[in-house]
Enzyme design. Structure first.
Site, PDB file in Angstrom:
ATOM      1  N   LYS A  78       0.860  -1.198   0.000  1.00 16.27           N
ATOM      2  CA  LYS A  78       0.000   0.000   0.000  1.00 16.27           C
ATOM      3  C   LYS A  78       0.886   1.234   0.000  1.00 16.27           C
ATOM      4  O   LYS A  78       1.871   1.289   0.757  1.00 16.27           O
ATOM      5  CB  LYS A  78      -0.906  -0.028   1.247  1.00 16.27           C
ATOM      6  CG  LYS A  78      -1.978   1.059   1.276  1.00 16.27           C
ATOM      7  CD  LYS A  78      -2.859   0.939   2.532  1.00 16.27           C
ATOM      8  CE  LYS A  78      -4.004   1.944   2.518  1.00 16.27           C
ATOM      9  NZ  LYS A  78      -4.896   1.806   3.689  1.00 16.27           N
ATOM     10  N   SER A 158      -9.883   2.050   2.635  1.00 14.58           N
ATOM     11  CA  SER A 158      -8.954   2.739   1.765  1.00 14.58           C
ATOM     12  C   SER A 158      -7.973   1.811   1.035  1.00 14.58           C
ATOM     13  O   SER A 158      -7.393   2.223   0.039  1.00 14.58           O
ATOM     14  CB  SER A 158      -8.147   3.747   2.578  1.00 14.58           C
ATOM     15  OG  SER A 158      -7.362   3.084   3.556  1.00 14.58           O
ATOM     16  N   SER A 182     -10.388  -0.090   6.861  1.00 14.21           N
ATOM     17  CA  SER A 182      -9.717   0.029   5.565  1.00 14.21           C
ATOM     18  C   SER A 182      -9.022  -1.231   5.075  1.00 14.21           C
ATOM     19  O   SER A 182      -8.581  -1.281   3.927  1.00 14.21           O
ATOM     20  CB  SER A 182      -8.702   1.171   5.604  1.00 14.21           C
ATOM     21  OG  SER A 182      -9.371   2.395   5.461  1.00 14.21           O
TER      22      SER A 182
END
Ligand SMILES: [Mg+2]
Ligand SMILES: [Zn+2]
Lengths: 492, 95, 498
Positions: A78, A158, A182
């Protein structure tokens, strides 16, 4: 033989050790898939050259009989984890040019264990969002679509890029971060496994901060076993993070015994919210039955403050974010908009550097902390947070683990909720309570909705009891036997 | 509580985020909506409840007083939008 | 606590009382910063003593320095203050280029140290107890240089993140002198404790001064905060200027505006700070990257047991046990180094002479305060760079005490030692300065001076006995000060009486 990109992390690990294929081959297969999957917009930065170099090193190690736990396994990271020498953007314009000179503790641990980096994946800007539509680098496509419908679905957020990469099989696994859901919500939307460990298990050092008291890293994988393997490498005490817990890291893989006989599973009634789709209720009931069939004892439990978790979260998280994001001021790194004086430089840089949702949260956070409002909002929220944590403590006096849906719906269409912030926030209604209490939570794919989109179930455990969470998740996974895969529409 | 345009101006200034005049009304509306949502918390009696300061129940770790860092001016300045002679530079601040 | 004697200021409309409170920022003596491992050393190249934490790079986290916590507790104990076993670090949010994170980690509602007391002696000998409101730990900011370039400000973060103790006094001070003496005393205590080097030129000790005026007995007036006061002299000037300004404003019928003002050392004036006009809203909240700081009573007790003797206790002991005059005792303890010197000196004299400290203390104090401090002052030298060590000075003192040299000779030898660094006995031998106490030799000198000065002999015998000092003087001069003056006086009396 299955294609290399269809292997699970565990299968790939074992295959490499058995020398069925090389790390270089494994990496190349994933790099090729990654390039083919560009239409998903899952990557912000691809790092094939690094992947090659790391894989070659892994092959040497394997040849020497010196393989580390994650030797040669290609991962997507990420783009919230700082990676030395590799641009790290948090999906924000303000960090667009930023190249860290340092490595986050979690990614360093993964590299130390032999993992291979494919690149940096997309996310909601500064991890603020539940659909990956707030990224400066554009939205991520969910690999899943309704059969016969080519409308774009959101991957959740997210960690949307992470979820898409794992689901579409161009990374064996990915790192995610979870502040209010997330990891878990995008895992549910993309039909994969995602675990947020107990707050304090994974070091936050080198992860771009959103809300410090909530942020936790965790793995996103296709199986529970893979999650267990990867979590073990990511966890561990870090003296560089004052909220890191100095506790031995269990061998999570060993916890997956498949035996939950006598385990008490709590079903929190308050999670049966108004307007919840029938099929979410149905999959939840099914999940409970599966666990019962495996010998667990089901018990209804009360978590009376559940409905207040989301409003609490939307005070605490913006408050912390408004302060955490003050460092993006154009002075030392990142974007700078020229201005005739310092204030103009600050205001211009932050107005054009941050997207609308980030600006909205900064403003709300600034407001709830400002003079005259602190007590009414921030302090009040922190008191409610104490009560929410207490709710869980009480529930865990009676049960060992809680079963809930992960999200109140399956993946929705792009643009469907962007106009209404509250509608978007409601996505996290089931994941936020455990975040506020710092508890471990996992999402396991449990089935498909009537229109063919993945649905996830969440298990929440006691603090530091990821083992029970994983063990139960393993049983759930086996019972659900989720074998569906997204259509590879992006390859046309 | 509804948030007005003047308050948007004030908090935008505190947060150093420029908000276009034309955007202030819209933003005031959005923020007011969020405030209305979070104000549900007023329904809960929190008298005598300690605010949570940390989810982790452990003592604050302390490190030894040793010089273990520094001496990396290049790293510190590597990402600077503007720099001169080892300093970050910014538009002149008038005191 | 002692009620402050109001030192009133005369205005056109009558008397005014001056109310002063101080916020002192003292840099904690430590190797590394409060929350990072970068060095605190002064004067390095720009941005070389900066960690990524100090520069607030993304993902960087603070970890507290254990020694700094000890230093704060030590200071609290030295200020007779309450130590809070639980304290909390908060973020103070504001934008400034030398504040990299956009917030300063400080302590707001729950500081590590609570109320305490500092005793301050004033020039007239009176003593004032000044209340301490609190002491908290916080990060220092970096440095902005505005004078390097016509259009740019330069930012150096070497100082960013260095640990500071903010020591806040109660509004107990009533004059510039009191404020100055308070800062000096605070500095002395911190230096004794070893928790701050007190170097005001390098900014290790900085004062913000809150000043207001009121008619005696009236409620507190509106105060102004004066920043950037970095010497005791400037502090007094700033207070004088600001109090006069406020009185003039009020007497002209204008209200005082609560504001932050800057002291300008060049003009001796204070002026309103333009940049601070914007109302600040610091949005304090507990730093989620840190947990509350909890101390055990054992930890505090251990630090308490290790505290050095502090100046007040030391001065009292010098008075009581060594019989030293109060004023001299206070002068001796003002600087820890001076007190250390003095004590080493007394101990060395005691060792050489076998005499009790009580019997030699006052004389030793005279030598140090008058001779040594006098000489050092003249050269603007500190005690650490004294050319005479405590043991060397004890050598001289012993020679004087056992009668080897006379008092006047001792002064001469002192000067020689100070100039050359030579040993006292070497100088005495080299120059033949041993005191002559041999009766035969002295009798010869006395006879000689009597024969040579018949007129003065007449005067003496005529009843003007004070003329004896003339004879003593002549003999001392002839003997280059080596004659034992007491014996000479005795012999003269005997011979002149004949
Ligand atoms: Mg202050
Ligand atoms: Zn301060």
């Amino acid at each position: 033989m299955t294609s290399l990109t269809d292997l699970t992390l565990a299968e790939a690990r074992d295959g490499l050790r058995a020398k069925k294929f090389s790390a270089a081959e494994l990496a190349r297969a994933h790099v090729d898939a990654m390039i083919a999957a560009r239409p998903l917009n899952a990557f912000i930065s691809e790092t094939p050259v690094i992947a090659k170099a790391m894989a070659d090193e892994s092959d040497k190690r394997i040849a020497r009989g010196d393989a580390r736990p994650l030797e040669g396994l290609p991962l997507a990271i990420k783009d919230l984890f700082c990676t030395k020498g590799v641009r790290t953007t948090a999906a924000s314009h303000i960090l667009e040019p930023f190249v860290p000179t340092y490595e986050s503790t979690v990614t360093q641990k993964l590299w130390n264990d032999g993992a291979v980096m494919l690149g940096k994946v997309n996310l909601d800007e500064f991890a603020m969002g539940s659909s990956n539509e707030t990224s400066y680098f554009g939205p991520v496509e969910n690999p899943w679509r309704k059969p016969g419908d080519n409308k774009s679905r959101v991957p959740g957020g997210s960690s949307g890029g992470s979820a898409a990469a794992v689901s579409a099989r161009f990374a064996l696994a990915a790192t995610g971060t979870d502040t209010g859901g997330s990891i878990r919500q995008p895992a549910a939307f993309c039909g994969i496994v995602g675990i947020k460990p107990t707050y304090g298990r994974c070091s936050r050092f080198g992860i771009v901060a959103f809300a410090s008291s909530l942020d936790q890293a965790g793995p996103m994988t296709r199986t529970v076993k893979d999650a267990a393997i990867m979590l073990r490498s990511m966890c561990g005490f870090d003296p560089k993070d004052s909220t890191s817990v100095d506790m031995a890291v269990p061998d999570f893989e060993k916890a997956l015994t498949g035996n939950i006989r006598g385990l008490k599973v709590g079903i929190p009634e308050e999670y049966r919210v108004d307007g919840m789709p029938k099929e979410i209720e149905a999959i939840w009931t099914k999940g409970a039955e599966w666990l019962k069939a495996a010998g667990a004892i089901l018990k209804p439990v009360k978590l009376p403050l559940t409905k207040y978790a989301l409003p609490t979260y939307y005070i605490v998280a913006p408050a912390e974010c408004s302060s955490n994001l003050a460092r993006y001021d154009g002075v030392r790194f990142g974007l700078r908009e020229k201005g005739e004086d310092l204030t103009a430089m600050y205001e211009g840089t932050r107005a054009s550097g941050f997207g609308r949702e980030v600006r909205r949260r900064i403003l709300i956070g600034t407001y709830v902390l400002s003079a005259g409002y602190y007590d009414a909002y921030y302090l009040k929220a922190q008191r409610v947070r104490t009560l929410i944590a207490r709710d869980f403590e009480n529930a865990f006096k009676e049960v060992d683990v809680l079963l809930t849906p992960t999200a109140p719906s399956s993946a929705f269409a792009r643009g469907e909720k962007t106009a209404d912030p509250i509608a978007m926030y409601l996505n996290d209604v089931f994941t936020v309570p455990a975040s506020l209490a710092g508890l471990p939570g996992i999402s396991v794919p449990a089935g498909l909705s009537s229109d063919g989109l993945p649905l996830g179930l969440q298990l929440i455990g006691r603090a530091y009891d990821e083992e029970t969470v994983l063990r139960t998740a393993g049983v759930l996974e086996q019972a659900a036997n989720f074998t569906a895969k997204p259509q590879t529409w992006w390859k046309q | 509580m509804a948030l007005d345009k003047a308050t948007v101006t004030k908090i935008a200034r505190l947060a150093r985020v420029r908000v276009a005049e034309s955007d202030k009304d819209g933003l005031a509306g959005e923020l007011s909506g969020i405030l209305a949502f979070i104000e549900q918390l007023n329904e809960i009696d929190t008298k005598g409840v300690e605010p949570m300061t940390s989810v982790v129940a452990m003592p604050l770790p302390r490190r030894e007083d040793k010089v273990t860092d520094g001496g990396k001016q290049d790293d510190i300045l590597a990402n600077a939008p503007e720099k001169t002679a080892g300093f970050f530079t910014i538009p002149k601040v008038i005191e | 606590m002692t009620a402050p004697t109001p030192a009133l200021l005369k205005g056109a409309t009558g008397d005014w009382e001056l109310i002063i409170g101080l916020e002192v920022h003292a840099q904690v003596t430590s190797n590394s910063k409060l929350f990072s491992g970068a060095s605190t050393e002064f004067g390095a190249e720009p941005n070389t003593q900066v960690s990524l934490i100090d520069a607030a790079f993304p993902g960087m986290l603070p970890v507290i320095n254990a020694f700094v916590v000890e230093q704060a507790v030590r200071t609290g104990l030295g200020l007779n203050a309450q130590i809070n076993l639980r304290s909390v670090f908060d973020r103070k949010n504001y934008f400034y280029p030398d504040l990299p994170a956009g917030y300063q980690i400080s302590q707001y509602k729950q500081p590590i140290v609570g109320e305490g007391i500092v005793t301050v002696e004033l020039r007239d000998g009176s003593v004032r107890e000044v209340g301490i409101e609190r002491l908290h730990l916080e990060q220092d900011a970096g440095k902005s240089l505005h004078d390097q370039h016509p259009k740019l400000t330069y930012v150096d973060l070497n100082r960013a993140g260095v640990a500071l103790m903010e020591i806040v006094s109660k509004p107990d001070l009533r004059s510039g002198e009191e404020a100055g003496e308070y800062v000096k005393k605070l500095r002395t205590i911190l230096r004794y404790l070893g928790t701050c080097d007190g170097n005001m030129e390098q900014g290790s000790l900085r004062c913000d001064v809150n000043v207001s005026v009121r008619k005696p007995g009236a409620p507190l007036g509106t105060r102004c905060e004066i920043k950037n006061v970095n010497s005791v002299r400037f502090l007094q000037q700033a207070v004088d200027f600001e109090s006069r300004r406020q009185i003039e404003e009020l007497e002209a019928g204008r209200a005082i505006k609560q504001e932050t003002r800057l002291y300008d050392a060049n003009t001796g004036e204070t002026r309103s700070m333009r940049s601070k006009e914007e109302a600040h809203d610091y949005r304090y909240f507990p730093d989620p990257d840190l947990l509350p700081l909890e101390l055990t009573p054992d930890f505090v007790a251990r630090i308490k047991a290790s505290l050095p003797e502090l100046p007040d206790a030391k001065a009292a002991r010098l008075e009581k046990e060594l019989g030293i005059a109060p004023y001299q005792a206070r002068v001796l303890v003002m600087e820890k180094e001076s007190a250390d010197y003095f004590e080493a000196f007394v101990a060395a004299v005691q060792k050489r002479t076998g005499k009790a400290q009580k019997d030699i203390g006052q004389d030793c104090a005279n030598v140090v305060v008058t001779e040594l401090f006098g000489a050092l002052n003249k050269d603007s030298k500190s005690i650490e760079s004294s050319p005479i060590s405590p043991t060397a000075l004890a050598g001289l003192q012993a020679l004087k005490m056992d009668g080897t040299i006379s008092g006047p000779t001792a002064k001469k030898v002192f000067e020689e030692m100070y100039a050359t660094g030579k040993d006292a006995s070497a100088i005495v031998e080299e120059k033949g300065l041993r005191q002559v106490s041999d009766t035969g030799a002295l009798e010869a000198m006395v006879d000689k001076v009597i024969t040579e000065n018949p007129k003065q002999v007449e005067q003496f015998r005529g009843g003007k006995e004070t003329v004896i000092t003339f004879f003593v003087g002549q003999i001392m001069k002839a003997s280059r000060g080596t004659a034992n003056p007491a014996m000479v006086t005795e012999l003269l009396k005997k011979k002149l009486a004949k």
